[in-house]
Design an enzyme around this catalytic site. Structure first.
Site, PDB file in Angstrom:
ATOM      1  N   SER A  79       0.831  -1.208   0.000  1.00 33.86           N
ATOM      2  CA  SER A  79       0.000   0.000   0.000  1.00 33.86           C
ATOM      3  C   SER A  79       0.866   1.258   0.000  1.00 33.86           C
ATOM      4  CB  SER A  79      -0.892  -0.008   1.235  1.00 33.86           C
ATOM      5  OG  SER A  79      -0.080   0.025   2.390  1.00 33.86           O
ATOM      6  N   GLU A 119       6.531  -0.221  -5.185  1.00 32.87           N
ATOM      7  CA  GLU A 119       5.402  -0.453  -6.099  1.00 32.87           C
ATOM      8  C   GLU A 119       4.144  -0.414  -5.251  1.00 32.87           C
ATOM      9  OE1 GLU A 119       5.573  -0.401  -9.166  1.00 32.87           O
ATOM     10  OE2 GLU A 119       7.598  -0.969  -9.713  1.00 32.87           O
ATOM     11  N   LEU A 120       3.327   0.640  -5.418  1.00 34.56           N
ATOM     12  CA  LEU A 120       2.292   0.916  -4.410  1.00 34.56           C
ATOM     13  C   LEU A 120       0.867   0.846  -4.976  1.00 34.56           C
ATOM     14  CD1 LEU A 120       4.311   3.826  -2.772  1.00 34.56           C
ATOM     15  CD2 LEU A 120       4.429   1.377  -2.290  1.00 34.56           C
ATOM     16  N   CYS A 135      -3.570  -4.173  -7.622  1.00 34.29           N
ATOM     17  CA  CYS A 135      -3.191  -2.749  -7.619  1.00 34.29           C
ATOM     18  C   CYS A 135      -3.691  -2.030  -8.870  1.00 34.29           C
ATOM     19  CB  CYS A 135      -1.679  -2.622  -7.503  1.00 34.29           C
ATOM     20  SG  CYS A 135      -0.786  -3.566  -8.768  1.00 34.29           S
TER      21      CYS A 135
END
Ligand code: NAD
Length: 486
Positions: A222, A243-244, A277
């Site tokens: 997150s 990598e969110l 995501c």
């Protein structure tokens, strides 16, 4: 012989935990969590083993990676069962993960063969060149939603390029996102000490980032956790690849063929219960198609089967746990109370959330991302099977709406005019864009990553892995010692 033998797992010091099947609540297995002393020991053993591994011929490292890819495919039935039962995936998603994980290993094997430097011009008579050298010990922190792929996409290239790895899977998917990989690599002949699986929560991740032997951190998760990971890594002067989260837009232009678009639209928001995501969190549809689009997407959502993916033939399985379910439910409820129309879904039983279509979403989102009320499920990342739909009238308005987010991960555009879509995409900055396709796309050869709150612009995949998991060293060589003014 099965791949996994619980008796072969190291016993860690952070206490016992259960591998729970979200579909039933059953305990599938127990395993131990990593405590601070485990991280410390693993880092020490990894640093030691890495020195030798980095000196092995590239062909030997590549061979281990190729064997790992073969083993992932050979043990497909066992690995698939773990992905399905421990993470609540449908069979198709487990198959996708296994295929992609094997490809990640083959791609990493090929990476070990790539040129590793450049010969540079020099103003003095000397040989001047750069080489890629392994970063050392790489820390990988992975989430629950695609546990195998999101672990192996960093583990495989990091190992292939001569690093050792500490992998911290989410404890909710410690077997399919952690122990599967340690068993695969052990059987593939990876020398001891090079891959340590350390299931645990945020504190374990923090211990891993802080350990002085870990030089590079690869984090997928997150945005909130990513900020804290980035800050901690920076305070230790380490590189962190982040990598969110995302809240990706799926644009349907006025010339779109709705017959062809509905499958991609549904997949964009409902695949793996929206726990991806790249999930489309905002469907932006031209006003001329809007009513029909909402009706057809709602009809499609109502027709999807939700249930136990291990025992039934379903389109959607359960969400990962109660916390995730409550968050989805809260966002949908608050949006509905504030005036959004629930065109499909909005209900759940146990951990099964019905695919949900929210019409007239985001109307009060003038205050921008993070605002609540009717825009809550539209403006925030839901991470559930929810498709908020909103109309636009002009391309300028579509661009403005698509850009009204702090994220920058993926973008999908459906139109009969691909050139127009390419032009439009230039006005909506994201790390990934798919014309006439939906937002959830991944291939090991492609450089994957997001912008703004979706990441640091770092990339995984293909050649980008060279940057992610090596350092560059400049070397010069002269025939005789250099002479200086004194
Ligand atoms: P999360 O951030 O809570 O957890 C992800 C991982 O980080 C877990 O292993 C967790 O234990 C660990 N962690 C949590 N806080 C930490 C901290 N302070 N320090 C170190 N480690 C920490 O994420 P989640 O909610 O479980 O996963 C879903 C999120 O991940 C969504 O936001 C989704 O968009 C994002 N995600 C991004 C990508 C991508 O490639 N961009 C891929 C998948 C998921």
């Amino acid at each position: 012989m099965p791949l996994l033998d619980p008796k072969e797992r190291l016993s860690l010091n952070g206490g016992e935990a259960d591998a729970i099947e979200p579909a039933t609540g059953d305990v599938l297995d127990t395993f131990t969590l990593a405590g601070p002393s485990d991280v410390e020991q693993a880092a020490s053993s990894a640093a030691h083993a890495q020195r030798d591994w980095a000196r092995r011929p590239y062909s030997e490292r590549a061979a281990v990676l190729r064997r790992a890819g073969d083993l992932i495919q050979r043990y497909e039935p066992e690995i698939a069962e773990w992905i399905i039962r421990e993470s609540g995936s449908i069979r198709g998603k487990a198959d996708f993960e296994i295929r992609t994980a094997a490809e990640e290993c083959y791609e990493a094997a090929a990476l070990a063969h790539r040129p590793i430097g450049q010969v540079l011009p020099s103003s003095t008579p000397r040989l001047s060149y750069t080489t890629r050298v392994p970063a050392g010990v790489v820390g990988v922190i992975a989430p629950f939603n695609a546990p195998l792929v999101l672990g192996v996409r960093s583990v495989a290239p990091a190992l292939a390029l001569g690093n050792a790895v500490l992998l911290k899977p989410d404890p909710r998917t410690a077997i399919c996102g952690g122990h599967v990989l340690s068993a695969v690599f052990a059987e593939a002949g990876l020398p001891e000490g090079l891959l340590h699986v350390l299931p645990g929560g945020a504190e374990t991740g923090q211990a891993l980032i802080a350990d002085p032997r870990v030089r590079v951190v690869s984090f997928t998760g997150s945005t909130a956790a990513g900020r804290s990971v980035g800050a901690l890594a920076a305070s230790h002067l380490k590189r962190a690849h982040l990598e969110l989260g995302g809240n990706s837009a799926f644009l349907v232009l006025e010339d779109a063929d709705l017959d062809a678009a509905m499958s991609t639209a549904a997949w964009a928001s409902f695949f793996h219960q929206g726990q991806v995501c790249m999930t489309a969190g905002r469907h932006l549809v031209h006003a001329s198609l809007y009513d029909e689009y909402v009706a057809r997407l709602a009809e499609k959502a109502d027709a999807l089967a939700v249930g136990d993916p291990f025992r039934e033939q379903v389109h959607l399985g359960p969400v990962i746990d109660r916390g995730q379910l409550d968050k989805i439910d809260e966002l949908v409820r608050s949006s509905a109370e504030a005036g959004v129309r629930v065109a499909a879904g909005g209900t759940h039983h146990d951990l099964y959330y019905r695919p949900t279509v929210l019409a007239d979403a985001g109307a009060d989102s003038g205050s921008g991302p993070g605002s609540v009320g009717a825009s809550a499920a539209y403006a925030l990342e839901v991470f559930g099977p929810v498709a908020p739909v909103r109309a636009f009238h002009t391309l300028d308005e579509a661009v403005e709406l698509a850009n009204d987010t702090s994220y920058g991960l993926a973008l999908g555009i459906v139109t009969r005019d691909a050139a127009r879509a390419l032009d439009l995409a230039q006005r909506i900055p994201t790390g990934l864009v798919h014309i006439n396709d939906q937002t959830v796309n991944d291939e090991p050869v492609a450089a994957f990553g997001g912008l703004a709150d979706s990441g640091t612009g770092s990339r995984f995949g293909g050649e980008a892995n060279l940057d992610a998991f090596t350092e560059t060293r400049w070397t010069t060589v002269r025939a005789t010692p250099a002479a200086y003014p004194f």
